[in-house]
Design a protein around this motif. Structure first.
Motif, PDB file in Angstrom:
ATOM      1  N   ILE A 102       8.801   6.342  -6.338  1.00  0.00           N
ATOM      2  CA  ILE A 102       8.845   6.931  -4.996  1.00  0.00           C
ATOM      3  C   ILE A 102       7.501   6.786  -4.293  1.00  0.00           C
ATOM      4  CG2 ILE A 102       9.040   9.117  -3.734  1.00  0.00           C
ATOM      5  CD1 ILE A 102      11.234   9.903  -5.755  1.00  0.00           C
ATOM      6  N   VAL A 103       6.429   7.120  -5.003  1.00  0.00           N
ATOM      7  CA  VAL A 103       5.094   7.014  -4.399  1.00  0.00           C
ATOM      8  C   VAL A 103       4.774   5.561  -4.073  1.00  0.00           C
ATOM      9  CG1 VAL A 103       2.625   7.286  -4.870  1.00  0.00           C
ATOM     10  CG2 VAL A 103       4.203   9.144  -5.402  1.00  0.00           C
ATOM     11  N   TRP A 104       5.071   4.665  -5.014  1.00  0.00           N
ATOM     12  CA  TRP A 104       4.769   3.256  -4.774  1.00  0.00           C
ATOM     13  C   TRP A 104       5.608   2.712  -3.615  1.00  0.00           C
ATOM     14  CZ3 TRP A 104       0.825   0.733  -7.044  1.00  0.00           C
ATOM     15  CH2 TRP A 104       0.685  -0.619  -6.731  1.00  0.00           C
ATOM     16  N   GLY A 105       6.894   3.037  -3.615  1.00  0.00           N
ATOM     17  CA  GLY A 105       7.769   2.538  -2.561  1.00  0.00           C
ATOM     18  C   GLY A 105       7.427   3.094  -1.194  1.00  0.00           C
ATOM     19  N   ALA A 106       7.224   4.403  -1.122  1.00  0.00           N
ATOM     20  CA  ALA A 106       6.969   5.031   0.175  1.00  0.00           C
ATOM     21  C   ALA A 106       5.553   4.782   0.671  1.00  0.00           C
ATOM     22  CB  ALA A 106       7.233   6.533   0.090  1.00  0.00           C
ATOM     23  N   PHE A 107       4.565   4.913  -0.233  1.00  0.00           N
ATOM     24  CA  PHE A 107       3.181   4.814   0.224  1.00  0.00           C
ATOM     25  C   PHE A 107       2.676   3.370   0.251  1.00  0.00           C
ATOM     26  CE2 PHE A 107      -1.444   5.048  -0.448  1.00  0.00           C
ATOM     27  CZ  PHE A 107      -1.778   5.706   0.727  1.00  0.00           C
ATOM     28  N   VAL A 108       2.778   2.684  -0.879  1.00  0.00           N
ATOM     29  CA  VAL A 108       2.202   1.331  -0.940  1.00  0.00           C
ATOM     30  C   VAL A 108       3.048   0.338  -0.137  1.00  0.00           C
ATOM     31  CG1 VAL A 108       1.572  -0.576  -2.475  1.00  0.00           C
ATOM     32  CG2 VAL A 108       1.055   1.771  -3.133  1.00  0.00           C
ATOM     33  N   ILE A 109       4.355   0.290  -0.426  1.00  0.00           N
ATOM     34  CA  ILE A 109       5.197  -0.689   0.263  1.00  0.00           C
ATOM     35  C   ILE A 109       5.486  -0.246   1.696  1.00  0.00           C
ATOM     36  CG2 ILE A 109       7.508  -1.707   0.299  1.00  0.00           C
ATOM     37  CD1 ILE A 109       7.410  -1.815  -2.714  1.00  0.00           C
ATOM     38  N   GLY A 110       5.905   1.005   1.869  1.00  0.00           N
ATOM     39  CA  GLY A 110       6.312   1.465   3.186  1.00  0.00           C
ATOM     40  C   GLY A 110       5.171   1.715   4.145  1.00  0.00           C
ATOM     41  N   PHE A 111       4.084   2.313   3.650  1.00  0.00           N
ATOM     42  CA  PHE A 111       2.991   2.656   4.554  1.00  0.00           C
ATOM     43  C   PHE A 111       1.910   1.583   4.587  1.00  0.00           C
ATOM     44  CE2 PHE A 111      -1.095   4.753   5.453  1.00  0.00           C
ATOM     45  CZ  PHE A 111      -0.835   5.135   6.757  1.00  0.00           C
ATOM     46  N   ILE A 112       1.342   1.273   3.441  1.00  0.00           N
ATOM     47  CA  ILE A 112       0.199   0.350   3.432  1.00  0.00           C
ATOM     48  C   ILE A 112       0.612  -1.068   3.825  1.00  0.00           C
ATOM     49  CG2 ILE A 112      -1.553  -0.740   1.981  1.00  0.00           C
ATOM     50  CD1 ILE A 112      -1.822   1.902   0.499  1.00  0.00           C
ATOM     51  N   ILE A 113       1.589  -1.625   3.104  1.00  0.00           N
ATOM     52  CA  ILE A 113       1.948  -3.020   3.376  1.00  0.00           C
ATOM     53  C   ILE A 113       2.677  -3.151   4.708  1.00  0.00           C
ATOM     54  CG2 ILE A 113       3.301  -4.995   2.572  1.00  0.00           C
ATOM     55  CD1 ILE A 113       2.690  -4.141  -0.284  1.00  0.00           C
ATOM     56  N   ASP A 114       3.680  -2.311   4.943  1.00  0.00           N
ATOM     57  CA  ASP A 114       4.501  -2.472   6.148  1.00  0.00           C
ATOM     58  C   ASP A 114       3.798  -1.992   7.409  1.00  0.00           C
ATOM     59  OD1 ASP A 114       6.836  -3.590   7.039  1.00  0.00           O
ATOM     60  OD2 ASP A 114       7.960  -1.723   6.978  1.00  0.00           O
TER      61      ASP A 114
END
Length: 191
Positions: A102-114
């Protein structure tokens, strides 16, 4: 037949040929920037998630490709993959893995990368790819909200191809407004 088609479009439009050239150049640069940035972000998201799933002992290639393909769907694309995976871990009693996903998907993928890397990539590509008179249309598209709004509008009107058509049409509309300002700038009320 590309050059022949462009010449035919120049004849049909009521604009001067020099203005047609500006529109063609901007359309070409916006299409290139949006395509490269979309593919680049998809690859980054897929690579990022494949590293995480490989670390967790899951089939990393499958999940990496799944995230990369799903990321073409704006705003919720990657969630389609990592959301059910986190739910599966949670229901299986693996709460730490579920929280990690959840943290990786929401923060890294959803926030940082996107949300952070996408505008940076669009800005970087817009500086590398010539856009005619000014790159204002591409710089405006680097704003995440406008890009998502134009993409959703494109999908609603054109289906899956709208992911590219929506932002390009927004950029072309901005270009036409810029052309209007170029031709009628002296008569505009700027008070």
């Amino acid at each position: 037949d590309g050059p022949k088609l462009l010449n035919h479009i120049k004849v049909l439009t009521p604009l001067r040929n020099s203005y047609d050239e500006i529109i063609f150049k901007k359309f070409n640069s916006v299409a290139t920037v949006l395509t490269l940035s979309t593919v680049g972000i998809a690859l980054l998201q897929g690579l990022s998630f494949s590293l995480v799933t490989g670390f967790l002992g899951l089939p990393w290639f499958y999940f990496g490709v799944s995230i990369a393909v799903a990321s073409f769907i704006p705003a919720i694309g990657a969630f389609i993959v990592w959301g059910p995976l986190a739910y599966y871990f949670y229901m299986d009693g693996k709460h730490t893995e579920a929280l990690f996903i959840i943290v990786w998907g929401a923060f890294v993928i959803g926030f940082i990368i996107d949300n952070l890397l996408r505008p940076l990539m669009i800005n970087w590509l817009s500086k590398k790819i010539p856009s005619g008179e000014s790159g204002s249309d591409i710089k405006i598209l680097s704003h995440t909200f406008l890009t998502v709004l134009a993409t959703f509008g494109g999908i609603i009107n054109f289906g899956i191809l709208g992911m590219f058509f929506g932002p390009m049409m927004a950029a072309i509309a901005i270009t036409i407004i810029d052309l209007y300002e170029m031709t009628h700038g002296d008569n505009l009320d700027r008070s």
